[in-house]
Write a protein that holds these residues in place. Structure first.
Motif, PDB file in Angstrom:
ATOM      1  N   LEU A  63       1.552  91.735  35.972  1.00  0.00           N
ATOM      2  CA  LEU A  63       2.689  91.236  35.184  1.00  0.00           C
ATOM      3  C   LEU A  63       3.909  91.037  36.076  1.00  0.00           C
ATOM      4  O   LEU A  63       4.634  90.048  35.944  1.00  0.00           O
ATOM      5  N   GLU A  64       4.126  91.975  36.978  1.00  0.00           N
ATOM      6  CA  GLU A  64       5.257  91.875  37.907  1.00  0.00           C
ATOM      7  C   GLU A  64       5.080  90.688  38.850  1.00  0.00           C
ATOM      8  O   GLU A  64       6.014  89.912  39.073  1.00  0.00           O
ATOM      9  N   GLU A  65       3.878  90.545  39.385  1.00  0.00           N
ATOM     10  CA  GLU A  65       3.599  89.434  40.297  1.00  0.00           C
ATOM     11  C   GLU A  65       3.808  88.088  39.597  1.00  0.00           C
ATOM     12  O   GLU A  65       4.441  87.176  40.156  1.00  0.00           O
ATOM     13  N   LEU A  66       3.307  87.954  38.377  1.00  0.00           N
ATOM     14  CA  LEU A  66       3.459  86.716  37.631  1.00  0.00           C
ATOM     15  C   LEU A  66       4.931  86.478  37.272  1.00  0.00           C
ATOM     16  O   LEU A  66       5.414  85.346  37.342  1.00  0.00           O
ATOM     17  N   ALA A  67       5.657  87.522  36.912  1.00  0.00           N
ATOM     18  CA  ALA A  67       7.082  87.368  36.598  1.00  0.00           C
ATOM     19  C   ALA A  67       7.855  86.874  37.818  1.00  0.00           C
ATOM     20  O   ALA A  67       8.740  86.019  37.695  1.00  0.00           O
ATOM     21  N   ASP A  68       7.521  87.396  38.988  1.00  0.00           N
ATOM     22  CA  ASP A  68       8.185  86.934  40.216  1.00  0.00           C
ATOM     23  C   ASP A  68       7.920  85.447  40.455  1.00  0.00           C
ATOM     24  O   ASP A  68       8.831  84.688  40.794  1.00  0.00           O
ATOM     25  N   ARG A  69       6.685  85.036  40.264  1.00  0.00           N
ATOM     26  CA  ARG A  69       6.338  83.617  40.454  1.00  0.00           C
ATOM     27  C   ARG A  69       7.051  82.731  39.436  1.00  0.00           C
ATOM     28  O   ARG A  69       7.558  81.663  39.781  1.00  0.00           O
ATOM     29  N   ALA A  70       7.071  83.181  38.197  1.00  0.00           N
ATOM     30  CA  ALA A  70       7.729  82.391  37.154  1.00  0.00           C
ATOM     31  C   ALA A  70       9.228  82.298  37.413  1.00  0.00           C
ATOM     32  O   ALA A  70       9.825  81.225  37.254  1.00  0.00           O
ATOM     33  N   ALA A  71       9.839  83.393  37.823  1.00  0.00           N
ATOM     34  CA  ALA A  71      11.278  83.390  38.111  1.00  0.00           C
ATOM     35  C   ALA A  71      11.586  82.427  39.256  1.00  0.00           C
ATOM     36  O   ALA A  71      12.572  81.676  39.191  1.00  0.00           O
ATOM     37  N   ASP A  72      10.754  82.424  40.282  1.00  0.00           N
ATOM     38  CA  ASP A  72      10.947  81.485  41.391  1.00  0.00           C
ATOM     39  C   ASP A  72      10.833  80.045  40.903  1.00  0.00           C
ATOM     40  O   ASP A  72      11.613  79.176  41.306  1.00  0.00           O
ATOM     41  N   ALA A  73       9.870  79.783  40.037  1.00  0.00           N
ATOM     42  CA  ALA A  73       9.670  78.428  39.517  1.00  0.00           C
ATOM     43  C   ALA A  73      10.840  77.990  38.639  1.00  0.00           C
ATOM     44  O   ALA A  73      11.204  76.811  38.626  1.00  0.00           O
ATOM     45  N   LEU A  74      11.437  78.911  37.908  1.00  0.00           N
ATOM     46  CA  LEU A  74      12.523  78.587  36.989  1.00  0.00           C
ATOM     47  C   LEU A  74      13.881  78.423  37.654  1.00  0.00           C
ATOM     48  O   LEU A  74      14.778  77.812  37.075  1.00  0.00           O
ATOM     49  N   ALA A  75      14.039  78.958  38.825  1.00  0.00           N
ATOM     50  CA  ALA A  75      15.353  78.970  39.478  1.00  0.00           C
ATOM     51  C   ALA A  75      15.980  77.578  39.496  1.00  0.00           C
ATOM     52  O   ALA A  75      15.376  76.618  39.987  1.00  0.00           O
ATOM     53  N   GLY A  76      17.183  77.479  38.930  1.00  0.00           N
ATOM     54  CA  GLY A  76      17.938  76.235  38.941  1.00  0.00           C
ATOM     55  C   GLY A  76      17.479  75.188  37.949  1.00  0.00           C
ATOM     56  O   GLY A  76      17.956  74.059  37.977  1.00  0.00           O
ATOM     57  N   ARG A  77      16.576  75.519  37.066  1.00  0.00           N
ATOM     58  CA  ARG A  77      16.049  74.534  36.111  1.00  0.00           C
ATOM     59  C   ARG A  77      16.526  74.842  34.695  1.00  0.00           C
ATOM     60  O   ARG A  77      16.807  75.988  34.367  1.00  0.00           O
ATOM     61  N   SER A  78      16.528  73.821  33.866  1.00  0.00           N
ATOM     62  CA  SER A  78      16.873  74.016  32.459  1.00  0.00           C
ATOM     63  C   SER A  78      16.140  72.983  31.614  1.00  0.00           C
ATOM     64  O   SER A  78      15.548  72.039  32.143  1.00  0.00           O
ATOM     65  N   GLY A  79      16.180  73.189  30.293  1.00  0.00           N
ATOM     66  CA  GLY A  79      15.566  72.245  29.361  1.00  0.00           C
ATOM     67  C   GLY A  79      14.089  72.042  29.619  1.00  0.00           C
ATOM     68  O   GLY A  79      13.351  72.972  29.947  1.00  0.00           O
ATOM     69  N   LYS A  80      13.667  70.791  29.486  1.00  0.00           N
ATOM     70  CA  LYS A  80      12.253  70.443  29.643  1.00  0.00           C
ATOM     71  C   LYS A  80      11.747  70.787  31.039  1.00  0.00           C
ATOM     72  O   LYS A  80      10.601  71.221  31.201  1.00  0.00           O
ATOM     73  N   ASP A  81      12.593  70.622  32.046  1.00  0.00           N
ATOM     74  CA  ASP A  81      12.202  70.941  33.414  1.00  0.00           C
ATOM     75  C   ASP A  81      11.863  72.434  33.539  1.00  0.00           C
ATOM     76  O   ASP A  81      10.889  72.808  34.194  1.00  0.00           O
ATOM     77  N   ALA A  82      12.659  73.275  32.909  1.00  0.00           N
ATOM     78  CA  ALA A  82      12.394  74.723  32.928  1.00  0.00           C
ATOM     79  C   ALA A  82      11.126  75.054  32.139  1.00  0.00           C
ATOM     80  O   ALA A  82      10.316  75.878  32.575  1.00  0.00           O
ATOM     81  N   LEU A  83      10.968  74.418  30.987  1.00  0.00           N
ATOM     82  CA  LEU A  83       9.777  74.636  30.169  1.00  0.00           C
ATOM     83  C   LEU A  83       8.518  74.309  30.963  1.00  0.00           C
ATOM     84  O   LEU A  83       7.574  75.094  31.006  1.00  0.00           O
ATOM     85  N   ARG A  84       8.519  73.158  31.626  1.00  0.00           N
ATOM     86  CA  ARG A  84       7.345  72.747  32.412  1.00  0.00           C
ATOM     87  C   ARG A  84       7.127  73.683  33.601  1.00  0.00           C
ATOM     88  O   ARG A  84       5.999  74.062  33.897  1.00  0.00           O
ATOM     89  N   ALA A  85       8.208  74.076  34.275  1.00  0.00           N
ATOM     90  CA  ALA A  85       8.072  74.955  35.440  1.00  0.00           C
ATOM     91  C   ALA A  85       7.468  76.298  35.046  1.00  0.00           C
ATOM     92  O   ALA A  85       6.588  76.823  35.735  1.00  0.00           O
ATOM     93  N   TYR A  86       7.929  76.856  33.938  1.00  0.00           N
ATOM     94  CA  TYR A  86       7.400  78.143  33.474  1.00  0.00           C
ATOM     95  C   TYR A  86       5.929  77.998  33.079  1.00  0.00           C
ATOM     96  O   TYR A  86       5.089  78.807  33.479  1.00  0.00           O
TER      97      TYR A  86
END
Length: 190
Positions: A63-86
């Motif tokens: 869970l921690e490993e996946l949260a780190d990856r998701a947080a990295d993917a989300l950095a600086g994104r919002s809206g649909k871009d954030a949804l897709r990145a997550y």
């Protein structure tokens, strides 16, 4: 009881995480772990209480490993871009690490779950939803919907559920994320 040199709970859990990808999370046991280190199962009990403890620790690490990856993917994104990145971070993790992904779905007791990185996942999902301006309790409904869709799709895809007919699963995934974005932008009032 003498401890085998080099064995620690952290080292055993890390090996359990690797085993999850190699043989499947459901097959990770203290016996399998003992074989990996060429020790008797009894020697693991000074580091781990039982198989449930091992699986819980593996789940927490994943869970921690996946949260780190998701947080990295989300950095600086919002809206649909954030949804897709997550969504893509979760799906990519499941494809690259099917055993670890399965571990993230392991049921945890309430206290353990509340102290886990699962809380980070919920916060990230809520952060994504701020871009859609949902108020409570609608935000909670949307968090549950996104989790259901993402995890359901990833689970079905992981078992080959979409490999028998066109279109390819990537096209469907993209359409689903587009549809979720449209739904979130027009979420019905509660």
């Amino acid at each position: 009881m003498a401890r085998r040199a080099g064995l620690t709970a952290d080292r055993l859990v890390r090996a359990g995480v690797e085993l999850a990808d190699e043989i499947g999370f459901e097959r990770v046991t203290l016996s399998e772990l003992a074989r990996r280190f060429d020790v008797k199962v009894a020697s693991l009990y000074s580091h781990l209480r039982n198989s449930q403890d091992l699986k819980t620790r593996i789940a927490l690490a994943c869970l921690e490993e996946l949260a780190d990856r998701a947080a990295d993917a989300l950095a600086g994104r919002s809206g649909k871009d954030a949804l897709r990145a997550y969504a893509d971070a979760l799906r990519d993790y499941a494809r690259q690490h099917p055993g670890r992904y399965a571990a993230t779905r392991f049921p945890l007791d309430t206290a353990t779950a509340l102290a886990s990185a699962g809380v980070r996942h919920a916060r990230m999902t809520r952060a994504i939803l701020r871009g859609y301006d949902l108020a409570e309790p609608e935000e909670t409904h949307a968090v549950r919907m996104l989790g259901s869709v993402f995890h359901g799709y990833v689970s079905l895809e992981g078992t080959g559920g979409f490999s028998h007919s066109p279109p390819d699963s990537q096209t469907s995934w993209e359409r689903i994320v587009d549809a979720l974005d449209a739904l979130l932008r027009t979420w019905p009032a509660g």
